[in-house]
Design a protein around this motif. Structure first.
Motif, short mmCIF file in Angstrom:
data_model
loop_
_atom_site.label_atom_id
_atom_site.label_comp_id
_atom_site.label_asym_id
_atom_site.label_seq_id
_atom_site.Cartn_x
_atom_site.Cartn_y
_atom_site.Cartn_z
N ASP A 228 -6.76 -12.67 2.27
CA ASP A 228 -6.67 -13.62 1.15
C ASP A 228 -6.44 -15.04 1.63
OD1 ASP A 228 -7.16 -11.83 -0.91
OD2 ASP A 228 -5.05 -11.30 -1.16
N GLU A 229 -5.68 -15.19 2.72
CA GLU A 229 -5.47 -16.54 3.26
C GLU A 229 -6.78 -17.13 3.77
OE1 GLU A 229 -0.83 -16.49 4.86
OE2 GLU A 229 -2.42 -15.61 6.11
N ARG A 231 -9.78 -16.36 2.59
CA ARG A 231 -10.56 -16.71 1.39
C ARG A 231 -10.08 -18.02 0.78
NH1 ARG A 231 -11.43 -12.18 -3.00
NH2 ARG A 231 -13.15 -13.58 -3.56
N ASP A 232 -8.76 -18.23 0.78
CA ASP A 232 -8.22 -19.47 0.20
C ASP A 232 -8.61 -20.70 1.02
OD1 ASP A 232 -7.03 -18.01 -1.81
OD2 ASP A 232 -5.05 -17.94 -0.85
N LYS A 425 -6.67 -4.88 0.82
CA LYS A 425 -7.64 -5.39 -0.16
C LYS A 425 -8.40 -4.21 -0.75
CE LYS A 425 -8.97 -9.25 -1.99
NZ LYS A 425 -7.97 -10.07 -2.71
#
Length: 491
Positions: A228-229, A231-232, A425
Motif C-alpha cells: 500500500d505504501e 501504491r501511495d 493484500k
C-alpha cells in the motif's frame, strides 16, 4: 525486391559461431560460443530467404523484424540493423544468448522446413547489439521531457526492467524495487555465466540507472515497505516479481542433508562468480566439487544445474527425467551441450525417496538419519497422451534401483509465492495456480492502477515473454496517463 546479397541459402550452408571445445569450456563459466566475425555474420544473414510471410517473426513473442535486420546485416548496414532490432526488443543481446531459438524463430524458419538448415537468427541478433555497444551506437536514455507521473515496479527481472526502459524513455519517473542486491532477477542469479555472462546484464542495468531509473534494492515488500505504501507513492504500480517458490519432492528422507533446491544452488554459484561471500558454497553444502551429483528434472533449469555441476568439479553428473528425450521441456541444444560436457541423461526415470548414510549422525533437524547417499529410482514407460498432448509416464513395476548420489538437486520448476498473504493484500486476485489475474492485453489487474507482467501472471516462462509483457504494460500505462491528461484538459 530482395537484395542481391540475400537468398544464399542454396549455396551457403548453415554455420553457427564456433563453439569452444568441451574440455576447455568445462574449466570456466565463460560463454561457450565465440563471436561471429563481421564477414561471417553477413554471410549467414544472407541465407535468409526474405519470405513474404516470415514465420520466424510471427513465432517470436516480440514479433521482432527479423528479416529486415538480417538483410541490413548482409548489406553491412549494422547500425541500422541495431536500430531495427532495438525498436521491438529492449534486450536483444540477451535474447540472442538465452532464447530457445530452436523452439521459436529458428524452429519455424522456412528454409529449415525445406531442408537447407535454418538461419542462425539468435547468433546474428547477439552479434548486432554486441557490435553496437562496442561501436558506441547505443544511445543513453534521454527523455525529450520529464513528466510528473511516477511508476513503481516490483521486481527487477526482465519484465520489470523492460517496463522501466519504456517508461523512462517517455520521461516517467520510475522506481524499481527488488529483494536482491543486484538488478536482473534470474538473469543475474539464476542463469549461469556460460549462457549469459553477467557483465551483459550489468551493462543494461547501468544504462537504466544512468538514464534516471531509481533502484531500491535489498527491499522486501511486506518487510521494508508495504504494498500500500508503494501504491501511495506512485501513480501506477507494476508487479513483476517472477515465480521463485520451488516445487518440492516427497518420499522417504526427502529432507535429508545434501538434497537442495536448484535456485539455491545456482544463486550460490552466481554469487561466487561476483566475488561475494557465500558460506553455503564454501562449506560444500551448495558446491558440487568432488561429488556424485544427481539432478531431477528436464527443463532449462535442470540443464543449468547439470552444466554448473560439471564446472564445479563434480566426479559424475546424472540427470533423471520421467519422459524421454523427445518429450523433455528443455532446449535440445542445451541437452547436446551438456552431453558434450560429460553429463549422463537417465531417461524415463522418477525418484521415489532417498537413501541416507546411517553411519553419519545427523547434525540438523531435517528428520533424516544422515546425509543423502542415493536416489531410489523408479523406471517408467510412456503411455497414452495426457491433456497436454504429451505421452504420460507410467510406472514399470519391479524395476526400481538406487542411483548413488552425494548431492541431489531438485529442478522441478517454480510456483508463485502467495503474494496476497505476504503483502497483506487479500483483494489482489489470483488464479487457482496462484498467479495474478491480469488483462492479457493491458496487463492491468482488478486493482486500479496496478499491473502485473511476466511469470507472476504466466507461470514459469521465458525471458522473451516477460520482456513483451513489460513493454505492453508500459505502453498501457502511458495511454492511461495520456487519457488522464486529456480529461483534465477537457475540463
Amino acid at each position: 525486391m530482395a537484395s542481391n546479397k540475400m537468398l544464399k541459402f542454396v549455396t551457403v550452408e548453415r554455420q553457427t559461431p564456433e563453439k569452444r571445445e568441451a574440455e576447455a569450456r568445462k574449466a570456466d563459466f565463460g560463454e561457450i560460443y565465440r563471436e561471429y566475425a563481421a564477414e561471417k555474420a553477413a554471410e549467414q544473414a544472407g541465407r535468409c530467404s526474405q519470405c513474404g510471410v516470415p514465420y520466424c517473426q510471427s513465432h517470436c513473442p516480440l514479433h521482432n523484424n527479423i528479416p529486415d535486420w538480417l538483410r541490413l546485416v548482409a548489406e553491412g548496414r549494422l547500425q541500422e540493423a541495431y536500430e531495427v532490432s532495438q525498436a521491438t526488443n529492449t534486450f536483444p543481446e540477451i535474447c540472442g544468448r538465452i532464447c530457445p531459438q530452436d523452439r521459436l524463430c529458428e524452429g519455424n524458419c522456412v528454409i529449415e522446413q525445406s531442408g537447407h538448415g535454418t538461419v542462425t537468427i539468435g547468433a546474428v541478433e547477439k552479434y548486432i547489439t554486441d557490435t553496437a555497444f562496442e561501436m558506441g551506437w547505443v544511445p543513453s536514455i534521454k527523455p525529450h521531457a520529464e513528466r510528473a507521473e511516477s511508476v513503481g515496479i516490483i521486481g527487477a527481472g526482465p519484465g520489470g526492467l523492460a517496463a522501466a526502459d519504456v517508461l523512462r524513455r517517455a520521461g516517467v519517473q520510475v522506481t524499481v524495487y527488488d529483494r536482491h542486491d543486484r538488478a536482473g532477477g534470474l538473469m543475474i542469479y539464476g542463469i549461469p555465466g556460460f549462457k549469459l555472462e553477467k557483465d551483459v546484464v550489468m551493462r543494461r542495468n547501468a544504462q537504466l540507472e544512468e538514464g534516471g531509473v531509481t533502484f531500491a534494492l535489498n527491499t522486501e515488500i511486506g518487510r521494508d515497505i508495504t504494498f500500500d505504501e508503494i501504491r501511495d507513492k506512485h501513480d501506477a504500480v507494476i508487479i513483476a516479481t517472477g515465480v521463485y517458490k520451488s516445487r518440492e519432492l516427497s518420499g522417504a528422507n526427502h529432507a535429508a542433508k545434501g538434497i537442495v533446491r536448484a535456485l539455491d544452488f545456482l544463486t550460490a554459484s552466481n554469487r561466487k562468480s561476483f566475488g561475494d561471500d557465500v558460506p553455503e558454497f564454501d562449506s560444500g553444502e551448495l558446491n558440487a566439487k568432488g561429488k556424485r551429483v544427481v539432478v531431477i528434472g528436464g527443463g532449462d533449469t535442470a540443464m543449468d544445474c547439470v552444466r554448473t555441476s560439471v564446472r564445479q568439479g563434480a566426479t559424475s553428473v546424472k540427470c533423471l527425467y520421467r519422459r524421454d528425450r523427445n518429450n523433455m521441456p528443455g532446449s535440445q541444444r542445451e541437452v547436446a551441450n551438456a552431453e558434450e560436457e560429460g553429463v549422463e541423461f537417465v531417461w524415463l526415470t522418477a525418484p521415489d525417496g532417498f537413501t541416507v548414510d546411517l553411519r553419519v549422525t545427523k547434525a540438523d533437524d531435517s528428520g533424516a538419519a544422515g546425509p543423502v547417499k542415493g536416489v531410489r529410482v523408479q523406471k517408467m514407460k510412456l503411455g497414452e497422451a495426457d491433456a497436454t498432448g504429451r505421452q504420460a509416464p507410467e510406472l514399470i513395476e519391479g524395476a526400481d534401483y538406487v542411483e548413488e548420489a552425494d548431492l541431489v538437486i531438485k529442478a522441478l520448476g517454480f510456483e508463485p509465492e502467495a503474494l496476497p498473504k505476504l503483502w497483506e493484500k487479500p483483494e489482489l486476485e489470483v488464479t487457482r495456480w496462484g498467479t495474478i489475474k491480469a488483462d492479457f492485453r493491458t496487463h492491468e489487474t482488478p486493482l486500479d492502477g496496478v499491473y502485473a507482467v511476466g511469470d507472476i501472471v504466466r507461470g514459469a516462462s521465458l525471458v522473451v515473454w516477460a520482456i513483451r509483457d513489460g513493454r505492453e504494460a508500459a505502453d498501457a500505462i502511458l495511454e492511461r496517463f495520456a487519457a488522464a491528461q486529456s480529461s483534465v484538459a477537457a475540463e
